[in-house]
Write a protein that holds these residues in place. Structure first.
Motif, PDB file in Angstrom:
ATOM      1  N   ARG A 167       0.820  -1.221   0.000  1.00 15.60           N
ATOM      2  CA  ARG A 167       0.000   0.000   0.000  1.00 15.60           C
ATOM      3  C   ARG A 167       0.852   1.269   0.000  1.00 15.60           C
ATOM      4  NH1 ARG A 167      -3.579   0.334   5.313  1.00 15.60           N
ATOM      5  NH2 ARG A 167      -3.244  -1.869   5.546  1.00 15.60           N
TER       6      ARG A 167
ATOM      7  N   GLU B  50      -4.391  -9.125  17.007  1.00 20.75           N
ATOM      8  CA  GLU B  50      -5.648  -8.722  17.658  1.00 20.75           C
ATOM      9  C   GLU B  50      -6.332  -9.893  18.351  1.00 20.75           C
ATOM     10  OE1 GLU B  50      -4.873  -8.110  14.520  1.00 20.75           O
ATOM     11  OE2 GLU B  50      -4.711  -5.921  14.345  1.00 20.75           O
TER      12      GLU B  50
ATOM     13  N   ASP C 185       0.326  -2.126  18.295  1.00 20.36           N
ATOM     14  CA  ASP C 185       0.141  -2.343  16.856  1.00 20.36           C
ATOM     15  C   ASP C 185      -0.172  -1.028  16.149  1.00 20.36           C
ATOM     16  OD1 ASP C 185       0.064  -3.801  14.519  1.00 20.36           O
ATOM     17  OD2 ASP C 185      -1.923  -4.665  14.860  1.00 20.36           O
ATOM     18  N   ILE C 186      -0.143  -1.105  14.825  1.00 17.31           N
ATOM     19  CA  ILE C 186      -0.516   0.009  13.967  1.00 17.31           C
ATOM     20  C   ILE C 186      -2.040   0.176  13.974  1.00 17.31           C
ATOM     21  CG2 ILE C 186      -0.639   0.694  11.533  1.00 17.31           C
ATOM     22  CD1 ILE C 186       2.152   0.799  12.491  1.00 17.31           C
ATOM     23  N   VAL C 187      -2.489   1.398  14.162  1.00 14.30           N
ATOM     24  CA  VAL C 187      -3.926   1.697  14.105  1.00 14.30           C
ATOM     25  C   VAL C 187      -4.145   2.781  13.052  1.00 14.30           C
ATOM     26  CG1 VAL C 187      -5.950   2.468  15.384  1.00 14.30           C
ATOM     27  CG2 VAL C 187      -4.142   1.202  16.573  1.00 14.30           C
ATOM     28  N   ASP C 188      -5.065   2.524  12.139  1.00 11.73           N
ATOM     29  CA  ASP C 188      -5.413   3.546  11.145  1.00 11.73           C
ATOM     30  C   ASP C 188      -6.814   4.048  11.478  1.00 11.73           C
ATOM     31  OD1 ASP C 188      -5.765   5.158   8.987  1.00 11.73           O
ATOM     32  OD2 ASP C 188      -5.766   3.573   7.489  1.00 11.73           O
ATOM     33  N   THR C 189      -7.841   3.357  11.020  1.00  8.23           N
ATOM     34  CA  THR C 189      -9.215   3.779  11.343  1.00  8.23           C
ATOM     35  C   THR C 189      -9.662   3.242  12.700  1.00  8.23           C
ATOM     36  OG1 THR C 189     -10.123   1.806  10.307  1.00  8.23           O
ATOM     37  CG2 THR C 189      -9.838   3.752   8.896  1.00  8.23           C
ATOM     38  N   GLY C 190      -8.999   2.208  13.198  1.00  8.62           N
ATOM     39  CA  GLY C 190      -9.404   1.582  14.462  1.00  8.62           C
ATOM     40  C   GLY C 190     -10.421   0.474  14.264  1.00  8.62           C
ATOM     41  N   LYS C 191     -10.805   0.238  12.991  1.00  8.60           N
ATOM     42  CA  LYS C 191     -11.845  -0.769  12.733  1.00  8.60           C
ATOM     43  C   LYS C 191     -11.385  -2.181  13.087  1.00  8.60           C
ATOM     44  CE  LYS C 191     -14.314   1.636   9.062  1.00  8.60           C
ATOM     45  NZ  LYS C 191     -14.332   1.845   7.623  1.00  8.60           N
ATOM     46  N   THR C 192     -10.105  -2.475  12.807  1.00  5.22           N
ATOM     47  CA  THR C 192      -9.588  -3.828  13.094  1.00  5.22           C
ATOM     48  C   THR C 192      -9.636  -4.102  14.597  1.00  5.22           C
ATOM     49  OG1 THR C 192      -8.105  -3.572  11.222  1.00  5.22           O
ATOM     50  CG2 THR C 192      -7.650  -5.407  12.681  1.00  5.22           C
TER      51      THR C 192
ATOM     52  N   ALA D 172       0.788   7.244   3.934  1.00  6.37           N
ATOM     53  CA  ALA D 172       0.575   6.042   4.751  1.00  6.37           C
ATOM     54  C   ALA D 172       0.587   6.401   6.232  1.00  6.37           C
ATOM     55  CB  ALA D 172       1.637   4.983   4.435  1.00  6.37           C
ATOM     56  N   LYS D 173      -0.144   7.463   6.561  1.00  6.44           N
ATOM     57  CA  LYS D 173      -0.160   7.922   7.960  1.00  6.44           C
ATOM     58  C   LYS D 173      -0.997   6.993   8.828  1.00  6.44           C
ATOM     59  CE  LYS D 173       0.342  12.870   7.151  1.00  6.44           C
ATOM     60  NZ  LYS D 173      -0.381  14.139   7.173  1.00  6.44           N
ATOM     61  N   CYS D 174      -0.507   6.707  10.002  1.00  2.00           N
ATOM     62  CA  CYS D 174      -1.239   5.901  10.970  1.00  2.00           C
ATOM     63  C   CYS D 174      -0.585   6.121  12.328  1.00  2.00           C
ATOM     64  CB  CYS D 174      -1.218   4.426  10.586  1.00  2.00           C
ATOM     65  SG  CYS D 174       0.436   3.782  10.317  1.00  2.00           S
TER      66      CYS D 174
HETATM   67  P1  AMP Z   1      -7.442  -0.070  10.816  1.00  2.00           P
HETATM   68  O1  AMP Z   1      -8.425  -1.182  10.967  1.00  2.00           O
HETATM   69  O2  AMP Z   1      -7.844   0.926   9.757  1.00  2.00           O
HETATM   70  O3  AMP Z   1      -7.108   0.596  12.132  1.00  2.00           O
HETATM   71  O4  AMP Z   1      -6.094  -0.713  10.228  1.00  2.00           O
HETATM   72  C1  AMP Z   1      -5.262  -1.433  11.076  1.00  2.00           C
HETATM   73  C2  AMP Z   1      -4.447  -2.465  10.341  1.00  2.00           C
HETATM   74  O5  AMP Z   1      -4.024  -2.026   9.055  1.00  2.00           O
HETATM   75  C3  AMP Z   1      -3.212  -2.733  11.158  1.00  2.00           C
HETATM   76  O6  AMP Z   1      -3.279  -4.032  11.681  1.00  2.00           O
HETATM   77  C4  AMP Z   1      -2.049  -2.550  10.236  1.00  2.00           C
HETATM   78  O7  AMP Z   1      -1.438  -3.800  10.007  1.00  2.00           O
HETATM   79  C5  AMP Z   1      -2.613  -2.057   8.925  1.00  2.00           C
HETATM   80  N1  AMP Z   1      -2.190  -0.675   8.588  1.00  2.00           N
HETATM   81  C6  AMP Z   1      -2.966   0.420   8.547  1.00  2.00           C
HETATM   82  N2  AMP Z   1      -2.296   1.499   8.138  1.00  2.00           N
HETATM   83  C7  AMP Z   1      -1.030   1.088   7.921  1.00  2.00           C
HETATM   84  C8  AMP Z   1       0.179   1.733   7.488  1.00  2.00           C
HETATM   85  N3  AMP Z   1       0.201   3.021   7.184  1.00  2.00           N
HETATM   86  N4  AMP Z   1       1.299   0.995   7.397  1.00  2.00           N
HETATM   87  C9  AMP Z   1       1.272  -0.313   7.701  1.00  2.00           C
HETATM   88  N5  AMP Z   1       0.187  -0.991   8.105  1.00  2.00           N
HETATM   89  C10 AMP Z   1      -0.960  -0.307   8.221  1.00  2.00           C
END
Ligand code: AMP
Length: 213
Positions: free
Chosen positions: A14, A145, A158-165, A95-97
């Motif tokens: 990505r 998770e 862990d990496i969090v982007d939207t928090g949905k995972t 690729a901000k998170c």
């Molecule tokens: P989310 O459900 O949107 O919070 O996405 C979380 C999951 O997406 C994490 O388990 C990460 O492995 C992956 N992820 C999201 N953004 C990135 C990023 N910028 N770089 C690497 N992994 C990411």
């Protein structure tokens, strides 16, 4: 951009999708469709510039040891590798998170040593040491998770982007460890020996980043 050959290591996946438009804006375009090829080394429109494709976790190693002059990697992987072996002159702001701690929604703070599952063991070790918290780290490469609900760990890093995972697995984010984005890193010797071309690329990339934000 003539003279010295320059190899740039890019992160697959990505991050690549967001990196290539910035490189195109900086006049560096692969000679073929990178995403459709199985090759790992690519010519570009510039005779002396090559692109290498690899896992993000390998980019810092290639750049530190000079097999690549420059690289693009996520700050999470740079922090996990250790930042001393190369320069980090530019934040690409893609690729901000966020790198966070997370735990089950109903978690109670216990008095025992916390068990923390993560693939970022070096970052986690430093972070919890700075917090004065004693933890037992459990290294996992995926499906983090699941660890709390299966009793393997109390929390995760862990990496969090939207928090949905996290939400889908009954977890919630707690503490922010670091804001993450993709960075350009440069081999220290290359920065001296190939200074002109590297500066030119950095300045064009920097303009592309500004135009992008
Ligand atoms: P989310 O459900 O949107 O919070 O996405 C979380 C999951 O997406 C994490 O388990 C990460 O492995 C992956 N992820 C999201 N953004 C990135 C990023 N910028 N770089 C690497 N992994 C990411």
């Amino acid at each position: 951009m003539k003279s010295a050959n320059l190899v740039i290591a890019l992160t697959k996946g990505r991050i690549l999708e967001e990196t290539l438009p910035l490189f195109a804006a900086a006049d560096i375009v692969p000679a073929e469709d990178i995403s459709k090829s199985r090759k790992l080394l690519f010519d570009t429109n510039l005779e002396n510039v090559k692109l290498m494709l690899m896992r993000g976790s390998d980019v810092p190693t290639y750049v530190e040891f000079g097999s690549a002059d420059m690289g693009v990697a996520g700050k999470d992987l740079i922090l996990e590798h250790g930042c001393e072996g190369f320069y980090e002159p530019l934040d690409l702001r893609i690729a901000k998170c966020q790198l966070m701690t997370a735990a089950p929604v109903d978690a109670q703070a216990g008095s025992d040593t916390l068990k923390v599952a993560t693939k970022f063991t070096n970052i986690a070790k430093r972070y919890f040491a700075e917090q004065g918290k004693q933890v037992e780290l459990i290294k996992l490469n995926g499906a983090l998770e699941l660890a709390p609900s299966l009793g393997l760990a109390d929390s995760i890093v862990d990496i969090v982007d939207t928090g949905k995972t996290l939400k889908a697995n009954g977890l919630e984010p707690n503490d922010l460890i670091a804001d993450i984005s993709s960075r350009v890193i440069v081999n220290k010797a290359s920065m001296k020996i190939k200074n002109a071309i590297i500066r030119e690329i950095l300045s064009k990339l920097s303009a592309a980043v500004k135009a992008n934000s």
